[in-house]
Enzyme design. Sequence first.
Site, PDB file in Angstrom:
ATOM      1  CD  GLU A 150      99.280  54.305  46.334  1.00 40.43           C
ATOM      2  OE1 GLU A 150      99.216  53.256  46.396  1.00 40.43           O
ATOM      3  OE2 GLU A 150     100.595  54.511  46.094  1.00 40.43           O
TER       4      GLU A 150
ATOM      5  CB  CYS B 185      91.545  48.405  43.776  1.00 42.98           C
ATOM      6  SG  CYS B 185      91.677  48.331  45.209  1.00 42.98           S
TER       7      CYS B 185
ATOM      8  CB  CYS C  25      94.030  51.881  57.151  1.00 40.31           C
ATOM      9  SG  CYS C  25      92.849  50.655  57.772  1.00 40.31           S
TER      10      CYS C  25
ATOM     11  CB  CYS D  59      95.768  44.343  58.600  1.00 39.52           C
ATOM     12  SG  CYS D  59      94.040  44.397  59.118  1.00 39.52           S
TER      13      CYS D  59
ATOM     14  CB  CYS E 293      97.750  46.053  55.525  1.00 39.63           C
ATOM     15  SG  CYS E 293      97.263  47.318  54.429  1.00 39.63           S
TER      16      CYS E 293
ATOM     17  N   GLY F 269      92.205  52.310  53.438  1.00 37.88           N
ATOM     18  CA  GLY F 269      91.109  52.244  54.352  1.00 37.88           C
ATOM     19  C   GLY F 269      90.318  51.230  54.585  1.00 37.88           C
ATOM     20  CD  GLU F 270      86.677  48.158  57.246  1.00 37.62           C
ATOM     21  OE1 GLU F 270      85.642  48.229  56.835  1.00 37.62           O
ATOM     22  OE2 GLU F 270      87.503  47.088  57.385  1.00 37.62           O
TER      23      GLU F 270
ATOM     24  CB  SER G 217      87.499  44.470  50.774  1.00 40.53           C
ATOM     25  OG  SER G 217      88.347  43.885  51.580  1.00 40.53           O
TER      26      SER G 217
ATOM     27  CB  SER H 220      90.434  41.145  55.648  1.00 41.36           C
ATOM     28  OG  SER H 220      90.376  42.077  54.645  1.00 41.36           O
ATOM     29  CG  LEU H 221      88.902  34.462  58.084  1.00 43.16           C
ATOM     30  CD1 LEU H 221      88.146  34.955  59.126  1.00 43.16           C
ATOM     31  CD2 LEU H 221      88.282  33.099  57.421  1.00 43.16           C
ATOM     32  CG  HIS H 222      94.178  38.194  56.550  1.00 45.62           C
ATOM     33  ND1 HIS H 222      94.111  38.209  55.166  1.00 45.62           N
ATOM     34  CD2 HIS H 222      93.169  39.426  56.452  1.00 45.62           C
ATOM     35  CE1 HIS H 222      93.807  38.970  54.409  1.00 45.62           C
ATOM     36  NE2 HIS H 222      93.258  39.835  55.282  1.00 45.62           N
TER      37      HIS H 222
ATOM     38  CG  ASN I 203     102.215  41.722  47.090  1.00 42.25           C
ATOM     39  OD1 ASN I 203     102.710  41.296  46.025  1.00 42.25           O
ATOM     40  ND2 ASN I 203     101.040  41.858  46.928  1.00 42.25           N
TER      41      ASN I 203
ATOM     42  CB  CYS J 283      96.490  42.561  47.438  1.00 40.26           C
ATOM     43  SG  CYS J 283      95.526  42.310  48.947  1.00 40.26           S
TER      44      CYS J 283
END
Length: 381
Positions: free
Chosen positions: A91, A104, A111, A115, A118, A166-167, A198, A220-222, A302, A345
């Site tokens: 996408e 984006c 991926c 995570c 995600c 993906g990363e 990212s 992406s810390l989180h 989300n 996101c």
Amino acid sequence: MTANLLDYDLEGLAAFVASLGEKRFRATQLFRWIHQKGARDFGQMTDLAKSLREKLEGRARIEGLSVLTQHESADGTIKWLFDVGNGDAVEAVFIPEDDRGTLCISSQAGCAVGCRFCSTGHQGFSRNLTTGEILAQLWFAEHFLRGHLDTRGTRVITNVVMMGMGEPLQNYAALVPALRVMLDDHGYGLSRRRVTVSTSGVVPMMDRLGEDSPVAMAVSLHAPNDELRDKLVPLNRKYPIAELLDACNRYLEHAPRDFITFEYCMLDGVNDQPEHARQLVDLVRHHRGRGVSCKLNLIPFNPFPASGLVRSPQQSVQAFAKILSDAGIVTTVRKTRGDDIDAACGQLAGDVKDRTRVDRRIAQQRTVMLKQVPADTTKEA
């Protein structure tokens, strides 16, 4: 087999053109026709010698991706689902703002990072995209939108973020040539400040990107500590927070911006408490005695059923943001866009998490492409 010219940056295209016995300036002309004008047919390239066009017809092609679906949100966000073959789909999402248009882009089908928050990670990993498949998302979107929004040929996409499926840094070999095309003045002419990669924290490749093609970076810390981040971002077990922040400081020596953006997905009762905010302040202010120059971007989660997670209440997000802001850290709360079409996101791959359903859709629609906007065939000066 013919070469897909979307796979080449300008240097690669120059080498290909040289293999046809042509001079470098022909590669520049060809590159501009493809990326600036959106040409798909060599016959449209009226300032190329007929002999070269004939060579290209037999040796090359300009092949984008089939569009399986297109959805437009009430807020103007547009999401496309692209067929990348073998039952896989990726996408891309266009997000319009008053002063910019952001695309984006995906870098992988699925991926491998996994995570917890995600939906793409829950889908699993299928394969890396090629350079051409990464660029095809931008190539299609830019030239489709020019017609869709009637911009009379002016550029629509001003910012690109590698934040889709993906990363990106786990597909480094395909990523860097794609970035070079985005930045090239003969391609899309984007500023390094307006292209963002990212990453969840692939430390060695962050260092390489700083040397090879430094663009803006979002991490992406989180979580503010290793114990919690190990649970949310499994890659942390390999590259813990201290190593990640060291890499961020090294990257800043090359980066076009003087800060790293830290993405922080707000999860109710998991990472959104005042003590987490205070730990985060201490982390970015005092790491190795110097801290990290950064901006914090708080992202409303989300939800999707497989995660078992819940979005933080608005009051918790605002209280968290206040602690950061009061400590002098630039903090924003991301505005949720496109969630009515699963384009927000963390929702990417909302259309592809059921592999059987995707296989059926691709089989039905593989031959039904949205017609791409014809190129501007005006002869170049």
